[in-house]
Design a protein around this motif. Structure first.
Motif, PDB file in Angstrom:
ATOM      1  N   GLY A 129       0.820  -1.197   0.000  1.00  0.00           N
ATOM      2  CA  GLY A 129       0.000   0.000   0.000  1.00  0.00           C
ATOM      3  C   GLY A 129       0.856   1.250   0.000  1.00  0.00           C
ATOM      4  N   THR A 130       0.289   2.328   0.511  1.00  0.00           N
ATOM      5  CA  THR A 130       0.928   3.645   0.470  1.00  0.00           C
ATOM      6  C   THR A 130       0.948   4.249   1.871  1.00  0.00           C
ATOM      7  N   VAL A 131       2.056   4.918   2.189  1.00  0.00           N
ATOM      8  CA  VAL A 131       2.168   5.608   3.475  1.00  0.00           C
ATOM      9  C   VAL A 131       2.389   7.087   3.214  1.00  0.00           C
ATOM     10  N   VAL A 132       1.597   7.915   3.890  1.00  0.00           N
ATOM     11  CA  VAL A 132       1.749   9.368   3.844  1.00  0.00           C
ATOM     12  C   VAL A 132       2.397   9.806   5.152  1.00  0.00           C
ATOM     13  N   PHE A 133       3.531  10.500   5.050  1.00  0.00           N
ATOM     14  CA  PHE A 133       4.255  11.000   6.217  1.00  0.00           C
ATOM     15  C   PHE A 133       4.003  12.508   6.311  1.00  0.00           C
ATOM     16  N   ALA A 134       3.380  12.944   7.392  1.00  0.00           N
ATOM     17  CA  ALA A 134       3.017  14.353   7.564  1.00  0.00           C
ATOM     18  C   ALA A 134       3.899  14.989   8.629  1.00  0.00           C
ATOM     19  N   PHE A 135       4.771  15.902   8.197  1.00  0.00           N
ATOM     20  CA  PHE A 135       5.628  16.665   9.108  1.00  0.00           C
ATOM     21  C   PHE A 135       4.952  18.013   9.322  1.00  0.00           C
ATOM     22  N   GLN A 136       4.450  18.228  10.522  1.00  0.00           N
ATOM     23  CA  GLN A 136       3.516  19.326  10.772  1.00  0.00           C
ATOM     24  C   GLN A 136       4.082  20.428  11.665  1.00  0.00           C
ATOM     25  N   PRO A 137       4.050  21.672  11.215  1.00  0.00           N
ATOM     26  CA  PRO A 137       4.351  22.805  12.093  1.00  0.00           C
ATOM     27  C   PRO A 137       3.114  23.189  12.923  1.00  0.00           C
ATOM     28  N   GLY A 138       3.310  24.123  13.839  1.00  0.00           N
ATOM     29  CA  GLY A 138       2.201  24.813  14.489  1.00  0.00           C
ATOM     30  C   GLY A 138       1.303  23.976  15.354  1.00  0.00           C
ATOM     31  N   GLU A 139       1.829  22.930  16.019  1.00  0.00           N
ATOM     32  CA  GLU A 139       0.967  22.164  16.921  1.00  0.00           C
ATOM     33  C   GLU A 139       0.700  22.916  18.215  1.00  0.00           C
ATOM     34  N   GLU A 140       1.687  23.694  18.663  1.00  0.00           N
ATOM     35  CA  GLU A 140       1.587  24.349  19.968  1.00  0.00           C
ATOM     36  C   GLU A 140       0.747  25.623  19.898  1.00  0.00           C
ATOM     37  N   GLY A 141      -0.541  25.441  19.638  1.00  0.00           N
ATOM     38  CA  GLY A 141      -1.472  26.556  19.684  1.00  0.00           C
ATOM     39  C   GLY A 141      -1.681  27.290  18.383  1.00  0.00           C
ATOM     40  N   PHE A 142      -1.037  26.870  17.291  1.00  0.00           N
ATOM     41  CA  PHE A 142      -1.144  27.581  16.013  1.00  0.00           C
ATOM     42  C   PHE A 142      -2.034  26.874  14.995  1.00  0.00           C
ATOM     43  N   ARG A 143      -2.655  25.756  15.386  1.00  0.00           N
ATOM     44  CA  ARG A 143      -3.616  25.064  14.544  1.00  0.00           C
ATOM     45  C   ARG A 143      -3.011  24.643  13.203  1.00  0.00           C
ATOM     46  N   GLY A 144      -1.823  24.040  13.286  1.00  0.00           N
ATOM     47  CA  GLY A 144      -1.179  23.585  12.064  1.00  0.00           C
ATOM     48  C   GLY A 144      -1.898  22.438  11.393  1.00  0.00           C
ATOM     49  N   ALA A 145      -2.494  21.537  12.179  1.00  0.00           N
ATOM     50  CA  ALA A 145      -3.169  20.375  11.595  1.00  0.00           C
ATOM     51  C   ALA A 145      -4.338  20.767  10.697  1.00  0.00           C
ATOM     52  N   PRO A 146      -5.268  21.634  11.146  1.00  0.00           N
ATOM     53  CA  PRO A 146      -6.364  22.004  10.232  1.00  0.00           C
ATOM     54  C   PRO A 146      -5.877  22.725   8.981  1.00  0.00           C
ATOM     55  N   LEU A 147      -4.775  23.481   9.080  1.00  0.00           N
ATOM     56  CA  LEU A 147      -4.230  24.114   7.884  1.00  0.00           C
ATOM     57  C   LEU A 147      -3.736  23.065   6.889  1.00  0.00           C
ATOM     58  N   MET A 148      -3.060  22.028   7.384  1.00  0.00           N
ATOM     59  CA  MET A 148      -2.605  20.965   6.493  1.00  0.00           C
ATOM     60  C   MET A 148      -3.786  20.230   5.874  1.00  0.00           C
ATOM     61  N   LEU A 149      -4.838  20.022   6.645  1.00  0.00           N
ATOM     62  CA  LEU A 149      -6.033  19.380   6.108  1.00  0.00           C
ATOM     63  C   LEU A 149      -6.664  20.244   5.014  1.00  0.00           C
ATOM     64  N   GLN A 150      -6.718  21.564   5.256  1.00  0.00           N
ATOM     65  CA  GLN A 150      -7.280  22.470   4.255  1.00  0.00           C
ATOM     66  C   GLN A 150      -6.454  22.483   2.977  1.00  0.00           C
ATOM     67  N   GLU A 151      -5.151  22.250   3.101  1.00  0.00           N
ATOM     68  CA  GLU A 151      -4.275  22.250   1.925  1.00  0.00           C
ATOM     69  C   GLU A 151      -4.223  20.886   1.229  1.00  0.00           C
ATOM     70  N   GLY A 152      -5.076  19.955   1.676  1.00  0.00           N
ATOM     71  CA  GLY A 152      -5.241  18.710   0.934  1.00  0.00           C
ATOM     72  C   GLY A 152      -4.427  17.535   1.423  1.00  0.00           C
ATOM     73  N   LEU A 153      -4.037  17.527   2.681  1.00  0.00           N
ATOM     74  CA  LEU A 153      -3.219  16.435   3.214  1.00  0.00           C
ATOM     75  C   LEU A 153      -3.826  15.065   2.923  1.00  0.00           C
ATOM     76  N   LEU A 154      -5.130  14.929   3.131  1.00  0.00           N
ATOM     77  CA  LEU A 154      -5.754  13.612   3.012  1.00  0.00           C
ATOM     78  C   LEU A 154      -5.921  13.158   1.561  1.00  0.00           C
ATOM     79  N   ASP A 155      -5.634  14.050   0.610  1.00  0.00           N
ATOM     80  CA  ASP A 155      -5.730  13.688  -0.804  1.00  0.00           C
ATOM     81  C   ASP A 155      -4.366  13.527  -1.468  1.00  0.00           C
ATOM     82  N   GLU A 156      -3.288  13.647  -0.676  1.00  0.00           N
ATOM     83  CA  GLU A 156      -1.926  13.606  -1.241  1.00  0.00           C
ATOM     84  C   GLU A 156      -1.642  12.296  -1.971  1.00  0.00           C
ATOM     85  N   ALA A 157      -2.225  11.199  -1.485  1.00  0.00           N
ATOM     86  CA  ALA A 157      -1.950   9.892  -2.085  1.00  0.00           C
ATOM     87  C   ALA A 157      -2.969   9.510  -3.152  1.00  0.00           C
ATOM     88  N   GLY A 158      -3.948  10.362  -3.405  1.00  0.00           N
ATOM     89  CA  GLY A 158      -4.970  10.050  -4.399  1.00  0.00           C
ATOM     90  C   GLY A 158      -6.201   9.387  -3.817  1.00  0.00           C
TER      91      GLY A 158
END
Length: 396
Positions: A129-158
């Motif tokens: 299968g396929t593995v997506v590795f997400a290196f994320q900034p802004g966990e400490e109060g900057f809401r980096g995860a939702p920004l990555m989701l908005q930029e299409g993280l979950l669609d990176e692998a198709g």
């Protein structure tokens, strides 16, 4: 069917490199969403590998997609990269000196995830299968995860991942012990700002004005009573006054405003609703009794981190098979700290796991402390476990 790889054996020669990389990351901590030095180190470590790599637009994220040689689903592995605005006082020879610090172990998270990339890349021909590795900034109060989701993280692998996993190190827990639980794993994170306003006046003539300072002190004490008398014991909240500031910088002036910042953690929407509804009413009434007014601002930051029960059952079983039952701890209650991996777990079923990285039980400062230290020899175990979770889930 291909036999399972032995990632714990595979990682042994890689571990010294991961420790060295972690210590490089530790010397250049960066706060927030734009971590250019950290991103550069991650991209350097990924260079030359057979990956599809992309970077963020509104934040310095890195996403690497590894496509296996065998067909299968997609699994997401996440590691956060940002530091805290804390001046380090560990005395380590690789300590940070720039006023920021990796006091939450995100340097280990980054290095450990890079280790998992290497381990899975070495066996990519057999990867089902396929593995997506997400290196994320802004966990400490900057809401980096939702920004990555908005930029299409979950669609990176198709196609969307079927599961998402993350490991968070803990310098106050015994080395090598994994801890997790199904359901609520960590609390939501929220903030309330109170601005207590009054006429102010001359400090020598307090009867001629209205002083909001003692009113603010009374409000802070009343909040502690509110927690113990209004919040259900079985559905708790933690409310901490984390900042107190007045509008005056002169010792002979009664200020006209005092600001109180509160951190609010809760495990349910019901308790959070109780706090955000009843606490403003309480502080407004207290202020009015002293001829003050109060402006209340409520901010919702991170939701409750909820581990998927089915995924967590699998993870616990796999951890026990890999490390032994004695190294796996099923938490009885959630942790009242928060995590923005919660945003990813709202979209993809998955599990957050803690890994003990205590240097010594006799000197174990907590996370977010300027003296926090981590036993980075756990990096091999961390990298191998992330790789193992991904491989087993793809093979399930």
């Amino acid at each position: 069917m291909k036999s399972m790889p032995n990632f714990l054996d595979d990682v042994a020669p890689l571990t010294p490199h991961l420790v060295a990389l972690r210590r490089r990351l530790h010397t250049v901590p960066e706060v927030g969403l734009h971590l250019m030095r950290t991103q550069a180190l991650v991209l350097e470590a990924l260079n030359g590998l057979d990956l599809s790599v992309s970077t963020g637009l509104r934040l310095s994220s890195v996403v690497a997609v590894l496509r296996g040689g065998r067909p299968g689903p997609v699994v997401l592995l996440r590691g956060d990269m940002d530091a805290l605005p804390i001046t380090e006082s560990t005395g380590l020879d690789f300590a940070s000196t720039d006023g920021a610090m990796h006091a939450c172990g995100h340097d280990l998270h980054t290095a450990g995830l890079l280790g998992a990339v290497r381990l899975l890349h070495e066996r990519r021909a057999d990867l089902p299968g396929t593995v997506v590795f997400a290196f994320q900034p802004g966990e400490e109060g900057f809401r980096g995860a939702p920004l990555m989701l908005q930029e299409g993280l979950l669609d990176e692998a198709g196609e969307r991942p079927v599961a998402a996993y993350a490991i968070h190190v803990d310098c106050a827990s015994p080395r090598g012990v994994f801890s997790t639980r199904p359901g609520a794993m960590m609390a939501s994170s929220n903030g309330i700002t109170l601005r207590v306003r009054a006429a102010g006046g001359h400090a020598a003539l307090p009867h001629g004005g209205v002083d909001p300072v003692p009113v603010a002190a009374e409000i802070i004490l009343a909040i502690q009573t509110f927690v113990t008398r209004r919040i259900p014991v079985g559905d708790p909240a933690v409310i901490s006054a984390t900042r107190l500031a007045s509008s005056s910088s002169a010792p002979n002036v009664m200020p006209h405003e005092v600001q109180i910042d509160l951190g609010v953690r809760a495990l349910s929407e019901e308790t959070l609703e109780l706090v955000t509804t009843e606490l403003p009413a309480l502080v407004t009434a207290l202020a009015a009794a002293h001829r003050c007014s109060v402006e209340v601002g409520v901010r919702r930051s991170y939701p409750v981190t909820r581990n998927d029960p089915a995924e967590t059952t699998r993870v616990v079983r796999w951890l026990e098979e890999l490390h032994g039952k004695e190294q796996v701890n099923l938490l009885e209650t959630p942790v009242m700290a928060s995590e923005d991996f919660s945003f990813m777990l709202e979209e993809v079923p998955g599990t957050l796991v803690f890994l003990g990285a205590q240097v010594s039980p006799d000197a174990a400062p907590p996370l977010h402390s300027p003296t926090a230290v981590f036993d980075d020899s756990v990096l091999g175990m961390q990298a191998a476990t992330l790789a193992e979770l991904a491989w087993r889930r793809l093979s399930a």
